[in-house]
Scaffold this motif. Structure first.
Motif, PDB file in Angstrom:
ATOM      1  N   GLU A  15      37.295  37.934  44.903  1.00 13.08           N
ATOM      2  CA  GLU A  15      36.160  38.642  44.299  1.00 13.08           C
ATOM      3  C   GLU A  15      35.186  37.624  43.738  1.00 13.08           C
ATOM      4  O   GLU A  15      35.479  36.952  42.752  1.00 13.08           O
ATOM      5  CB  GLU A  15      36.657  39.592  43.205  1.00 13.08           C
ATOM      6  N   THR A  16      34.033  37.518  44.372  1.00 13.58           N
ATOM      7  CA  THR A  16      33.001  36.561  43.978  1.00 13.58           C
ATOM      8  C   THR A  16      32.618  36.689  42.510  1.00 13.58           C
ATOM      9  O   THR A  16      32.375  35.694  41.830  1.00 13.58           O
ATOM     10  CB  THR A  16      31.746  36.765  44.853  1.00 13.58           C
ATOM     11  N   LEU A  17      32.573  37.915  42.018  1.00 17.11           N
ATOM     12  CA  LEU A  17      32.112  38.143  40.647  1.00 17.11           C
ATOM     13  C   LEU A  17      33.098  37.645  39.586  1.00 17.11           C
ATOM     14  O   LEU A  17      32.762  37.603  38.409  1.00 17.11           O
ATOM     15  CB  LEU A  17      31.819  39.627  40.427  1.00 17.11           C
ATOM     16  N   THR A  41      31.393  42.266  47.311  1.00 17.15           N
ATOM     17  CA  THR A  41      32.000  42.574  46.024  1.00 17.15           C
ATOM     18  C   THR A  41      32.594  43.978  46.023  1.00 17.15           C
ATOM     19  O   THR A  41      32.078  44.878  46.690  1.00 17.15           O
ATOM     20  CB  THR A  41      30.985  42.451  44.866  1.00 17.15           C
ATOM     21  N   CYS A  43      32.635  45.588  43.235  1.00 17.06           N
ATOM     22  CA  CYS A  43      31.897  46.212  42.122  1.00 17.06           C
ATOM     23  C   CYS A  43      32.826  46.761  41.047  1.00 17.06           C
ATOM     24  O   CYS A  43      32.530  47.764  40.407  1.00 17.06           O
ATOM     25  CB  CYS A  43      30.957  47.303  42.633  1.00 17.06           C
ATOM     26  N   ILE A  50      27.551  42.005  37.192  1.00 20.83           N
ATOM     27  CA  ILE A  50      26.893  42.317  38.469  1.00 20.83           C
ATOM     28  C   ILE A  50      25.391  42.084  38.352  1.00 20.83           C
ATOM     29  O   ILE A  50      24.762  41.511  39.240  1.00 20.83           O
ATOM     30  CB  ILE A  50      27.189  43.776  38.881  1.00 20.83           C
ATOM     31  N   THR A  62      29.411  46.061  49.681  1.00 19.96           N
ATOM     32  CA  THR A  62      30.406  46.556  48.736  1.00 19.96           C
ATOM     33  C   THR A  62      31.267  47.629  49.376  1.00 19.96           C
ATOM     34  O   THR A  62      30.797  48.384  50.218  1.00 19.96           O
ATOM     35  CB  THR A  62      29.739  47.075  47.446  1.00 19.96           C
TER      36      THR A  62
END
Length: 181
Positions: A15-17, A41, A43, A50, A62
């Motif tokens: 997960e990039t976030l 993502t 989310c 985000i 997403t």
């Protein structure tokens, strides 16, 4: 390949976030070179994380796995209210948002389930496409190599006729539907 395709940089999973400082710094650099940027993502993070990505990303990709929060929780370990809320908020601010649906037998492989996801996505601003991603076993060898049990080994692969049925259900939403990503 980069020149032929119009290229760019896509940050994807895990997960990039989960690494917002690093990821946004990298995206900022990409933008300074005029590179097209995309982020995959789930989310599932607080929206304030985000939101930091919005001015740095040309395309968000997403997943929406299911509209039924209890079924989502039973299969993934978490409810989906935060995810759906974040996707709705992101759709307002994102330049482009592509919804992707990992289609998994026994979880979300009915025309009604896929149709519900497509109907939800079609109501969102800046969403014009939905990708159906049929279940596959490409990760099997990685699990075996790591000495881990592959828990989805008995899940059957989707037949071509079934994929076409699900695509037809999604197309009723008016979105551009692509099988594969």
């Amino acid at each position: 390949y980069y020149r032929r395709s119009g290229g760019g940089v896509t940050l994807s999973g895990g997960e990039t976030l989960c690494s917002p400082d690093f990821a946004t710094a990298l995206l900022r650099e990409c933008r300074s070179y005029g590179l097209n940027t995309a982020v995959e993502t789930a989310c599932s993070m607080p929206y304030d994380i985000i939101e930091r990505f919005v001015p740095l990303v040309d395309t968000f990709l997403t997943d929406i796995k299911h509209m039924d929060s209890l079924k989502h929780e039973r299969f993934t370990g978490m409810r989906n209210e935060l995810i759906l809320s974040n996707i709705s908020r992101l759709a307002v601010h994102a330049e482009k948002l592509i919804v992707r649906v990992p289609v998994i037998p026994t979880f979300n492989d009915t025309a009604r389930e896929i149709g519900d996801i497509a109907s939800f996505a079609a109501q969102l601003p800046n969403v014009t496409e939905l990708h159906l991603l049929p279940y596959h076993r490409l990760g099997y060898d990685k699990y075996i190599g790591l000495g881990r049990e592959y828990l989805m080994g008995d899940i059957p692969l989707l037949k071509a006729e079934k994929i076409e049925e699900l695509k037809a259900a999604a197309e009723r939403s008016g979105l551009k539907i692509t099988v594969g990503g």
